[in-house]
Design an enzyme around this catalytic site. Structure first.
Site, PDB file in Angstrom:
ATOM      1  N   GLU A 122     -31.849 -76.704 -31.606  1.00 49.99           N
ATOM      2  CA  GLU A 122     -30.776 -76.270 -32.516  1.00 49.99           C
ATOM      3  C   GLU A 122     -31.236 -76.379 -33.968  1.00 49.99           C
ATOM      4  O   GLU A 122     -30.791 -75.616 -34.819  1.00 49.99           O
ATOM      5  CB  GLU A 122     -29.504 -77.104 -32.272  1.00 49.99           C
ATOM      6  CG  GLU A 122     -28.823 -76.668 -30.988  1.00 49.99           C
ATOM      7  CD  GLU A 122     -27.873 -77.693 -30.400  1.00 49.99           C
ATOM      8  OE1 GLU A 122     -27.604 -78.725 -31.035  1.00 49.99           O
ATOM      9  OE2 GLU A 122     -27.411 -77.448 -29.269  1.00 49.99           O
ATOM     10  N   LYS A 178     -24.565 -84.787 -31.322  1.00 44.19           N
ATOM     11  CA  LYS A 178     -24.596 -83.630 -32.233  1.00 44.19           C
ATOM     12  C   LYS A 178     -23.561 -83.836 -33.347  1.00 44.19           C
ATOM     13  O   LYS A 178     -23.420 -84.949 -33.848  1.00 44.19           O
ATOM     14  CB  LYS A 178     -24.402 -82.326 -31.456  1.00 44.19           C
ATOM     15  CG  LYS A 178     -25.392 -82.225 -30.281  1.00 44.19           C
ATOM     16  CD  LYS A 178     -25.414 -80.889 -29.614  1.00 44.19           C
ATOM     17  CE  LYS A 178     -26.412 -80.904 -28.450  1.00 44.19           C
ATOM     18  NZ  LYS A 178     -26.517 -79.627 -27.773  1.00 44.19           N
ATOM     19  N   ASN A 229     -26.783 -87.330 -27.030  1.00 46.78           N
ATOM     20  CA  ASN A 229     -26.896 -86.629 -28.308  1.00 46.78           C
ATOM     21  C   ASN A 229     -25.524 -86.091 -28.673  1.00 46.78           C
ATOM     22  O   ASN A 229     -25.085 -85.077 -28.147  1.00 46.78           O
ATOM     23  CB  ASN A 229     -27.921 -85.485 -28.172  1.00 46.78           C
ATOM     24  CG  ASN A 229     -28.056 -84.687 -29.463  1.00 46.78           C
ATOM     25  OD1 ASN A 229     -27.502 -85.077 -30.494  1.00 46.78           O
ATOM     26  ND2 ASN A 229     -28.774 -83.583 -29.397  1.00 46.78           N
ATOM     27  N   SER A 239     -27.068 -78.797 -20.217  1.00 44.67           N
ATOM     28  CA  SER A 239     -25.951 -78.786 -19.269  1.00 44.67           C
ATOM     29  C   SER A 239     -26.062 -79.860 -18.183  1.00 44.67           C
ATOM     30  O   SER A 239     -25.666 -79.639 -17.042  1.00 44.67           O
ATOM     31  CB  SER A 239     -25.770 -77.391 -18.652  1.00 44.67           C
ATOM     32  OG  SER A 239     -25.470 -76.449 -19.673  1.00 44.67           O
ATOM     33  N   GLY A 292     -25.659 -76.182 -23.477  1.00 49.04           N
ATOM     34  CA  GLY A 292     -24.258 -75.876 -23.766  1.00 49.04           C
ATOM     35  C   GLY A 292     -23.737 -74.662 -23.022  1.00 49.04           C
ATOM     36  O   GLY A 292     -22.728 -74.074 -23.420  1.00 49.04           O
ATOM     37  N   GLU A 322     -35.904 -79.139 -22.708  1.00 50.92           N
ATOM     38  CA  GLU A 322     -34.574 -78.534 -22.856  1.00 50.92           C
ATOM     39  C   GLU A 322     -34.723 -77.023 -22.976  1.00 50.92           C
ATOM     40  O   GLU A 322     -34.906 -76.505 -24.088  1.00 50.92           O
ATOM     41  CB  GLU A 322     -33.881 -79.048 -24.131  1.00 50.92           C
ATOM     42  CG  GLU A 322     -33.528 -80.507 -24.105  1.00 50.92           C
ATOM     43  CD  GLU A 322     -32.322 -80.803 -25.015  1.00 50.92           C
ATOM     44  OE1 GLU A 322     -31.359 -81.381 -24.502  1.00 50.92           O
ATOM     45  OE2 GLU A 322     -32.340 -80.445 -26.198  1.00 50.92           O
TER      46      GLU A 322
HETATM   47  P1  13P Z   1     -25.628 -79.914 -23.447  1.00 47.61           P
HETATM   48  O1  13P Z   1     -25.777 -81.132 -22.549  1.00 47.61           O
HETATM   49  O2  13P Z   1     -24.299 -79.851 -24.112  1.00 47.61           O
HETATM   50  O3  13P Z   1     -26.055 -78.681 -22.759  1.00 47.61           O
HETATM   51  O4  13P Z   1     -26.659 -80.147 -24.667  1.00 47.61           O
HETATM   52  C1  13P Z   1     -27.980 -80.434 -24.369  1.00 47.61           C
HETATM   53  C2  13P Z   1     -28.667 -80.838 -25.608  1.00 47.61           C
HETATM   54  O5  13P Z   1     -28.974 -80.012 -26.460  1.00 47.61           O
HETATM   55  C3  13P Z   1     -28.967 -82.255 -25.794  1.00 47.61           C
HETATM   56  O6  13P Z   1     -29.843 -82.449 -26.851  1.00 47.61           O
END
Ligand code: 13P
Length: 268
Positions: free
Chosen positions: A97, A11, A9, A216, A175, A169
């Site tokens: 998010e 983002k 992802n 993470s 993050g 998640e």
């Molecule tokens: P991180 O791997 O950066 O923690 O993000 C996880 C996430 O939200 C994947 O959709």
């Protein structure tokens, strides 16, 4: 045996074609060599079609980071399932998010509509669920996560339900470099996610649904998650923007081989 699925992802990163395509050209050949894992790239919409062309004729799959459930209409800035079908095999729905930014299109009810729309257009929804830190501290994880799952799966057929992917998640792990422990994640996946699916659709469907862990995930901790019997891959944010994402997928494949061997030993 459920085939693990690792999803990148991106983002709101790599949104320019030169950035995205440089990266994809670096990783596509080694990713294409990896067997027994579905590997999915979810770029921003600005580069979706360019990435689609760059990974054509490889085993790498394409996913969108969100979509609307309506087929067309007056929805400024939204992307319809009909615009993605034929290009994307996967679509992320209900990411925390998006649920958290007050976006009115990412409620539990809207997430459920998106799940139906994805399946109707032959895409696999990746349904994100997970509790906040405050909910975890109040010991509300089970009630909250199982509620999110029940709502996302509302009204599906058994066949549709078994095609879904769920991503667990925990919001506090996204993050933050503070991943859940594999054992904790495994427990939530078994009790709150497969448990909620089983309650509505039965044990066979609950065992068919693929459930990822996200939050993470990195090349350093993927082995721990893949050692857990209930976890079928990862939804990866930050670590999917680095070339060693390939190593993360390789490690997932290696764990899959180990699982297959122990399944064979169990059933002669
Ligand atoms: P991180 O791997 O950066 O923690 O993000 C996880 C996430 O939200 C994947 O959709």
């Amino acid at each position: 045996m459920r085939q693990p699925v690792v999803v990148a992802n991106w983002k709101m990163n790599f949104g320019r074609p030169d950035q995205a395509l440089d990266f994809v050209r670096r990783i596509r050949h080694p990713l294409n060599e990896i067997k027994d894992v579905d590997c999915v790239l979810c770029p921003p919409f600005t580069v979706l079609m360019a990435v689609a062309e760059t990974i054509a004729r490889t085993s790498i799959r394409l996913g969108a980071q969100t979509m609307h459930w309506e087929e067309k209409g007056a929805h400024t800035g939204e992307i319809a399932p009909t615009m993605l079908a034929g290009h994307c095999q996967f679509v992320i729905v209900g990411h925390s998010e998006r649920r958290a930014t007050g976006s009115r299109t990412e409620t539990d009810a809207a997430t459920n509509r998106k799940v139906h729309a994805a399946l109707a257009h032959d895409m696999t929804p990746i349904i994100c669920v997970g509790e906040s830190l405050a909910q975890r501290e109040r010991e509300e994880t089970h009630a909250f996560v199982s509620g999110q799952v029940t709502s996302a799966f509302e009204g599906l057929s058994e066949e549709g339900a078994s095609r879904c992917v769920v991503a667990y998640e925990p919001i506090w792990a996204i993050g933050t470099s503070r991943a859940a422990t594999p054992a904790d994640a495994n427990r939530v996946v078994a009790l709150s996610i497969r448990g909620a699916v089983a309650e509505r659709f039965g044990e066979a469907v609950a065992q068919a649904v693929r459930v990822q862990y996200g939050g993470s995930v990195s090349v350093d901790n993927i082995d721990g998650f893949m050692a857990m019997p209930e976890i079928d891959g990862a939804l990866v944010g930050g670590a999917s923007l680095k070339p060693d994402f390939v190593e993360l997928v390789k490690r997932t494949a290696r764990a899959t081989g180990t699982r297959a061997a122990s399944a064979r030993r169990r059933s002669p």
